[in-house]
Design an enzyme around this catalytic site. Sequence first.
Site, PDB file in Angstrom:
ATOM      1  N   CYS A 178      -2.268   1.665   1.245  1.00  7.20           N
ATOM      2  CA  CYS A 178      -3.495   2.395   0.934  1.00  7.20           C
ATOM      3  C   CYS A 178      -4.045   1.835  -0.373  1.00  7.20           C
ATOM      4  CB  CYS A 178      -3.174   3.891   0.782  1.00  7.20           C
ATOM      5  SG  CYS A 178      -4.577   4.864   0.185  1.00  7.20           S
ATOM      6  N   ASP A 200     -14.987  -0.468   1.090  1.00  9.63           N
ATOM      7  CA  ASP A 200     -13.904   0.510   1.121  1.00  9.63           C
ATOM      8  C   ASP A 200     -14.550   1.883   1.207  1.00  9.63           C
ATOM      9  OD1 ASP A 200     -11.341   1.702   0.848  1.00  9.63           O
ATOM     10  OD2 ASP A 200     -11.660   1.945  -1.304  1.00  9.63           O
ATOM     11  N   SER A 201     -13.738   2.886   1.481  1.00 12.18           N
ATOM     12  CA  SER A 201     -14.251   4.252   1.478  1.00 12.18           C
ATOM     13  C   SER A 201     -14.628   4.698   0.062  1.00 12.18           C
ATOM     14  CB  SER A 201     -13.181   5.193   2.033  1.00 12.18           C
ATOM     15  OG  SER A 201     -11.977   5.026   1.300  1.00 12.18           O
ATOM     16  N   GLU A 245      -7.547   9.105  -7.855  1.00  8.61           N
ATOM     17  CA  GLU A 245      -8.968   9.349  -8.146  1.00  8.61           C
ATOM     18  C   GLU A 245      -9.124  10.143  -9.447  1.00  8.61           C
ATOM     19  OE1 GLU A 245     -12.138   9.076  -6.364  1.00  8.61           O
ATOM     20  OE2 GLU A 245     -11.170   7.483  -5.223  1.00  8.61           O
ATOM     21  N   HIS A 271      -5.354   3.107  -2.861  1.00  9.50           N
ATOM     22  CA  HIS A 271      -5.163   3.851  -4.105  1.00  9.50           C
ATOM     23  C   HIS A 271      -3.745   3.776  -4.666  1.00  9.50           C
ATOM     24  CE1 HIS A 271      -9.028   5.381  -3.006  1.00  9.50           C
ATOM     25  NE2 HIS A 271      -9.070   6.241  -4.003  1.00  9.50           N
ATOM     26  N   CYS A 307     -10.367  -1.322   2.863  1.00  7.00           N
ATOM     27  CA  CYS A 307      -9.793  -0.003   3.161  1.00  7.00           C
ATOM     28  C   CYS A 307      -8.727  -0.135   4.258  1.00  7.00           C
ATOM     29  CB  CYS A 307     -10.910   0.918   3.641  1.00  7.00           C
ATOM     30  SG  CYS A 307     -10.367   2.551   4.112  1.00  7.00           S
TER      31      CYS A 307
HETATM   32  N1  DGL Z   1      -9.320   3.527   1.236  1.00  5.73           N
HETATM   33  C1  DGL Z   1      -8.384   4.388   1.924  1.00  5.73           C
HETATM   34  C2  DGL Z   1      -7.246   3.540   2.472  1.00  5.73           C
HETATM   35  O1  DGL Z   1      -6.928   2.486   1.968  1.00  5.73           O
HETATM   36  C3  DGL Z   1      -7.838   5.458   1.000  1.00  5.73           C
HETATM   37  C4  DGL Z   1      -8.856   6.510   0.619  1.00  5.73           C
HETATM   38  C5  DGL Z   1      -9.406   7.254   1.807  1.00  5.73           C
HETATM   39  O2  DGL Z   1      -8.679   8.031   2.451  1.00  5.73           O
HETATM   40  O3  DGL Z   1     -10.575   7.031   2.115  1.00  5.73           O
HETATM   41  O4  DGL Z   1      -6.656   3.923   3.450  1.00  5.73           O
END
Ligand code: DGL
Length: 271
Positions: free
Chosen positions: A187, A10-11, A153, A189, A73
């Site tokens: 997403c 993931d990011s 976050e 988060h 992600c």
């Molecule tokens: N992991 C990203 C997503 O699920 C969210 C956080 C980001 O923008 O990197 O789209």
Amino acid sequence: MNGAPIAIFDSGVGGLTVARAIAQLLPQEHLVYLGDTARLPYGTKSAETVTRYAVQAARALMHFKPKMIVVACNTASAVALPALTAAYAPIPVLGVVEPGARAAIAATQTGSIAVIATEGTVTGGAYLRAIHALNADARIVQRACPLFVALAEEGWTTGAVPELTATRYLSEMFAGPTPPDTLVLGCTHFPVLVEPITKAIGSGVILVDSAATTAHEVARLLHQANTRREASPTPPTFLSTDAPERFARVGSQFFGAPIDPSQVELVDLTP
Ligand code: DGL
């Protein structure tokens, strides 16, 4: 092959919600999770940049000789899946958008679905395509909610600030005479913001996130390929491209279990 790990990336730490669902469903599997925290967010970056980052993340995970790659992600799943599949065939690469779309179609009674995600995911239209591929008549509204990422976050998941933010983002979507009956949390988060989201739109709307559906898809693919790990459970391996201590602290909330900073290895993805 059966003993090989499942690689997840993931990011950042949000994808740990997906890792958690996989760990709960398949406790005997060894998970290697990479969070590209140094380059988060992906959600506001171009498709080209996210694809480049995603290919680099998957390349780093190749050192572990995984039997499968899970793109936890949503943004990377939305834009980089074809490039990853091409780069790492025959290793299966699974994203979270398609499982999320399937969960939404299974949940909706009225065929009216709302999707919230990052800017990149919304602009790319991946959820629109994935949902329409399953039901061409589905009515879909979508909206980017970038501030939710920052709130999650920061650990601000309850109280006045996330509630006001959720109301500002969502009230219009659910205001019409026939509002959507299902909301896709598109997403990583957003699942930790269920409380303020529910306060903003009411408890009658079904919330769908792709974590559980993705975990079931992982289980199905392993079963099909006969590559399930039978050995006793082994703790996950965590990799982070920045600040292992922060990864452990913030990540524990998403993973639903404490992560010790000493469990997190710092890695550099730049070629
Ligand atoms: N992991 C990203 C997503 O699920 C969210 C956080 C980001 O923008 O990197 O789209």
